[in-house]
Design a protein around this motif. Structure first.
Motif, PDB file in Angstrom:
ATOM      1  N   LEU A  96       4.940   4.939   7.561  1.00 52.07           N
ATOM      2  CA  LEU A  96       3.429   4.898   6.902  1.00 52.07           C
ATOM      3  C   LEU A  96       3.858   5.686   5.472  1.00 52.07           C
ATOM      4  CD1 LEU A  96       1.130   5.538   9.764  1.00 52.07           C
ATOM      5  CD2 LEU A  96       1.368   3.523   8.262  1.00 52.07           C
ATOM      6  N   ALA A  97       4.723   6.593   5.401  1.00 49.57           N
ATOM      7  CA  ALA A  97       4.982   7.331   4.162  1.00 49.57           C
ATOM      8  C   ALA A  97       5.455   6.034   3.179  1.00 49.57           C
ATOM      9  CB  ALA A  97       5.811   8.494   4.270  1.00 49.57           C
ATOM     10  N   TRP A  98       6.400   5.426   3.722  1.00 51.87           N
ATOM     11  CA  TRP A  98       6.738   4.316   2.659  1.00 51.87           C
ATOM     12  C   TRP A  98       5.571   3.274   2.166  1.00 51.87           C
ATOM     13  CZ3 TRP A  98       7.265  -0.989   2.990  1.00 51.87           C
ATOM     14  CH2 TRP A  98       7.839  -1.481   2.270  1.00 51.87           C
ATOM     15  N   SER A  99       4.809   3.096   3.087  1.00 51.51           N
ATOM     16  CA  SER A  99       3.760   2.262   2.917  1.00 51.51           C
ATOM     17  C   SER A  99       2.785   2.710   1.646  1.00 51.51           C
ATOM     18  CB  SER A  99       2.865   1.795   4.044  1.00 51.51           C
ATOM     19  OG  SER A  99       3.650   1.167   5.068  1.00 51.51           O
ATOM     20  N   MET A 100       2.452   4.018   2.135  1.00 52.71           N
ATOM     21  CA  MET A 100       1.647   5.032   1.040  1.00 52.71           C
ATOM     22  C   MET A 100       2.252   4.934  -0.190  1.00 52.71           C
ATOM     23  SD  MET A 100      -1.114   6.852   2.045  1.00 52.71           S
ATOM     24  CE  MET A 100      -1.338   8.334   2.989  1.00 52.71           C
ATOM     25  N   ALA A 101       3.549   4.933  -0.385  1.00 53.84           N
ATOM     26  CA  ALA A 101       4.431   5.088  -1.479  1.00 53.84           C
ATOM     27  C   ALA A 101       4.136   3.587  -2.351  1.00 53.84           C
ATOM     28  CB  ALA A 101       5.876   5.280  -1.283  1.00 53.84           C
ATOM     29  N   GLN A 102       4.135   2.812  -1.686  1.00 53.22           N
ATOM     30  CA  GLN A 102       4.005   1.114  -2.295  1.00 53.22           C
ATOM     31  C   GLN A 102       2.483   1.297  -2.759  1.00 53.22           C
ATOM     32  OE1 GLN A 102       7.110  -0.035  -2.355  1.00 53.22           O
ATOM     33  NE2 GLN A 102       7.566   1.663  -1.030  1.00 53.22           N
ATOM     34  N   LEU A 103       1.546   1.687  -2.150  1.00 52.41           N
ATOM     35  CA  LEU A 103       0.020   1.417  -2.532  1.00 52.41           C
ATOM     36  C   LEU A 103      -0.553   2.404  -3.234  1.00 52.41           C
ATOM     37  CD1 LEU A 103      -0.524   0.161   1.151  1.00 52.41           C
ATOM     38  CD2 LEU A 103      -0.397  -1.250  -0.898  1.00 52.41           C
ATOM     39  N   GLY A 104       0.147   3.662  -3.281  1.00 50.70           N
ATOM     40  CA  GLY A 104      -0.243   4.841  -4.024  1.00 50.70           C
ATOM     41  C   GLY A 104      -1.442   5.645  -3.416  1.00 50.70           C
ATOM     42  N   TRP A 105      -1.995   6.715  -4.287  1.00 53.21           N
ATOM     43  CA  TRP A 105      -2.794   7.747  -3.492  1.00 53.21           C
ATOM     44  C   TRP A 105      -4.159   7.058  -3.251  1.00 53.21           C
ATOM     45  CZ3 TRP A 105      -1.327  11.201  -0.572  1.00 53.21           C
ATOM     46  CH2 TRP A 105      -0.283  11.818  -0.822  1.00 53.21           C
ATOM     47  N   ILE A 106      -4.572   5.878  -3.875  1.00 50.16           N
ATOM     48  CA  ILE A 106      -5.813   5.401  -3.653  1.00 50.16           C
ATOM     49  C   ILE A 106      -5.890   4.243  -2.517  1.00 50.16           C
ATOM     50  CG2 ILE A 106      -7.882   4.101  -4.422  1.00 50.16           C
ATOM     51  CD1 ILE A 106      -7.654   5.939  -7.036  1.00 50.16           C
ATOM     52  N   GLY A 107      -4.909   3.232  -2.956  1.00 52.55           N
ATOM     53  CA  GLY A 107      -4.495   2.162  -2.093  1.00 52.55           C
ATOM     54  C   GLY A 107      -4.145   2.381  -0.674  1.00 52.55           C
ATOM     55  N   GLY A 108      -3.268   3.535  -0.638  1.00 55.15           N
ATOM     56  CA  GLY A 108      -2.799   3.796   0.647  1.00 55.15           C
ATOM     57  C   GLY A 108      -3.936   4.285   1.548  1.00 55.15           C
ATOM     58  N   PRO A 109      -4.564   5.277   1.536  1.00 61.74           N
ATOM     59  CA  PRO A 109      -5.425   5.721   2.277  1.00 61.74           C
ATOM     60  C   PRO A 109      -6.512   4.427   2.469  1.00 61.74           C
ATOM     61  CG  PRO A 109      -5.156   7.386   0.807  1.00 61.74           C
ATOM     62  CD  PRO A 109      -4.330   6.345   0.255  1.00 61.74           C
ATOM     63  N   LEU A 110      -6.941   4.095   1.430  1.00 68.44           N
ATOM     64  CA  LEU A 110      -7.871   3.074   1.717  1.00 68.44           C
ATOM     65  C   LEU A 110      -7.557   1.694   2.480  1.00 68.44           C
ATOM     66  CD1 LEU A 110      -9.726   2.262  -1.858  1.00 68.44           C
ATOM     67  CD2 LEU A 110     -10.741   3.148   0.256  1.00 68.44           C
ATOM     68  N   SER A 111      -6.301   1.463   2.430  1.00 69.06           N
ATOM     69  CA  SER A 111      -5.772   0.409   3.416  1.00 69.06           C
ATOM     70  C   SER A 111      -5.602   0.665   4.868  1.00 69.06           C
ATOM     71  CB  SER A 111      -4.208  -0.073   3.050  1.00 69.06           C
ATOM     72  OG  SER A 111      -4.235  -0.381   1.693  1.00 69.06           O
TER      73      SER A 111
END
Length: 463
Positions: free
Chosen positions: A48-63
């Motif tokens: 999940l940390a890797w996923s968060m890194a691809q999507l950024g601080w807004i896209g990650g938590p929103l996804s």
């Protein structure tokens, strides 16, 4: 409760049979919660940390929130179909498993498709567990090597050897009939999964505190090529989808609950708490990892060597992963073994191939009953999961593919269709239109993540 029509059909198609057994109905919100969390929180957390890194601080938590919402809607729909009254025959069926519900409510053909997807889902979980375990075993060896020889040392080891080790253990374990359907295994698995998740989370938080700043950006990792960014974002969504799959186990858990209050009410309450707890946990796991490493976030927090020290803690975290997955592999696979072997025995009742030949006693373990069908089928199955793992030993890409393939049909499409039948929703009514748009939107997201994960697998394998 008469479910006569269903019983008759089931005689012809044992491969569609549910795999749950009748337990005493003593379950509460808390036991249901424990079962769901054991089923959900697995090795997917570490990506999940890797996923968060691809999507950024807004896209990650929103996804993460978006997939949590999909999962909760699905859980509500599924818990509604636990008891189904057929309007044509008047029969009432208590659906004790997801497969049985699809078969009873949506008919034989949908049941068959759903059956294939469920078996594929169990198989791909076996492949993911094989890859993840081998990476964790290798990481323990690497971690010790870096500790002894310094962080710049060339500590590269091959995964194949560790996959073979994991496979040998599983071949032996799978010969012990149904040993793994026990409470203690579930308890150990859940303790292990929480332990390694907390170790990953704690190390991330410690790193942030030590650095004194939060890494990462709003748009996530920057890539030279915009197309590459799109594919990586798709893979990240697939990894998130993989972390949220528990629709398959809901009805089995619901069958164990006591009433009053009605099982449906208890299950909805348990699902809500479970999804809420899991999401907070996921946001923390992903967030702390991304905050610690920013653009350098590894694909798997405990094996990607963002952390070198304390090396014993990284080793312990990886050992917990291996222990969890050795048991988890059997919990999933034994379900499939039982169904296929029962189907074979009913199809060929005279066959000597399915009869026990002899028994074997190994110290401390239960008695093994040697049976040619069990020996051949289960060994072939383990070897197949191992072979696929060796062919595609890529953690993030395989997790994304596994998550996206079954997410739409099993979490979105079948639950919505069953809800339509159960609640007699009129076509083109407001509710019907909203749910159709919801299904179409989820299909679009799934196709996008599937394309990204296939692109990732091809690029890694042949690129």
């Amino acid at each position: 409760m008469g479910g006569g029509g269903y019983e008759d059909e089931e005689q012809e198609t044992p491969l569609l049979q549910n795999s749950s057994h009748n337990h005493m109905n003593t379950g509460t919100v808390w036991t249901a919660l424990a079962h769901i969390i054991t089923g959900v929180i697995g090795s997917g957390v570490l990506s999940l940390a890797w996923s968060m890194a691809q999507l950024g601080w807004i896209g990650g938590p929103l996804s993460l929130l978006l997939f949590a919402f999909f999962t909760l809607v699905s859980a509500y729909f599924i818990s509604d179909v636990h008891i189904y009254s057929n309007p044509n025959t008047g029969n009432t069926t208590v659906n004790q498993s997801y497969l049985q519900a699809v078969h009873t409510i949506l008919g034989y053909k949908n049941g068959l498709v759903c059956g294939c997807l469920v078996y594929f889902s169990i198989f791909k979980t076996g492949v993911v567990y094989t890859i993840t375990s081998s990476i964790s075993m290798r990481a323990i060896r690497q971690s010790n090597c870096y500790h002894e020889q310094g962080h710049e040392a060339a500590c590269e080891f091959n995964d194949t050897y560790y996959m073979l080790m994991f496979g040998m253990v599983q071949i032996l374990a799978s010969q012990i009939p149904n040993i793994f359907h026990t409470k203690w295994l579930s308890i150990i698995a859940s303790i292990m999964s929480f332990t390694y998740s907390f170790i990953g989370m704690g190390l991330g938080l410690a790193q942030v505190i030590a650095k004194g700043k939060v890494e990462g950006s709003i748009s996530g990792i920057s890539t030279t090529n915009p197309t590459q960014k799109v594919w990586l974002a798709a893979q990240a969504l697939g990894d998130i989808a993989f972390s949220y799959t528990f629709s398959l186990i809901l009805l089995e858990i619901q069958s164990t609950l006591k009433s009053p209050p009605s099982q449906k009410v208890t299950m909805k309450k348990a699902s809500t708490i479970a999804v809420f707890t899991t999401t907070i946990f996921y946001v923390c796991c992903g967030g702390f990892g991304y905050a610690a490493f920013g653009d350098l976030t590894p694909g798997n927090l405990l094996t990607g060597f963002g952390f070198y020290e304390p090396y014993w803690l990284v080793d312990f975290g990886n050992a917990c992963i291996v222990l969890h997955l050795v048991g988890g592999y059997q919990i999933y696979s034994q379900t499939l073994f039982a169904i296929v072997e029962r189907w074979y025995a009913e199809k060929f009742p005279q066959s000597a191939f399915a009869k026990d030949v002899t028994s074997l006693k190994v110290s401390l373990l239960p008695e093994f009953r040697i049976n040619p069908l069990r020996l051949c089928f289960r060994t072939t199955y383990v070897v197949l999961t191992m072979a696929v793992g060796m062919l595609f030993p890529y953690f993030n890409e395989v997790v994304a593919f596994a998550g996206s393939v079954i997410f739409w049909p099993l979490t979105i499409y079948f639950p919505v269709e069953m809800y339509f039948v159960q609640k007699k929703v009129v076509p083109w009514s407001g509710k019907w239109i909203v749910l159709r748009i919801y299904t179409a939107f989820c299909l679009f997201v799934t196709v996008f993540t599937l394309a990204g994960s296939i692109e990732g697998l091809i690029a890694k394998r042949f690129g």
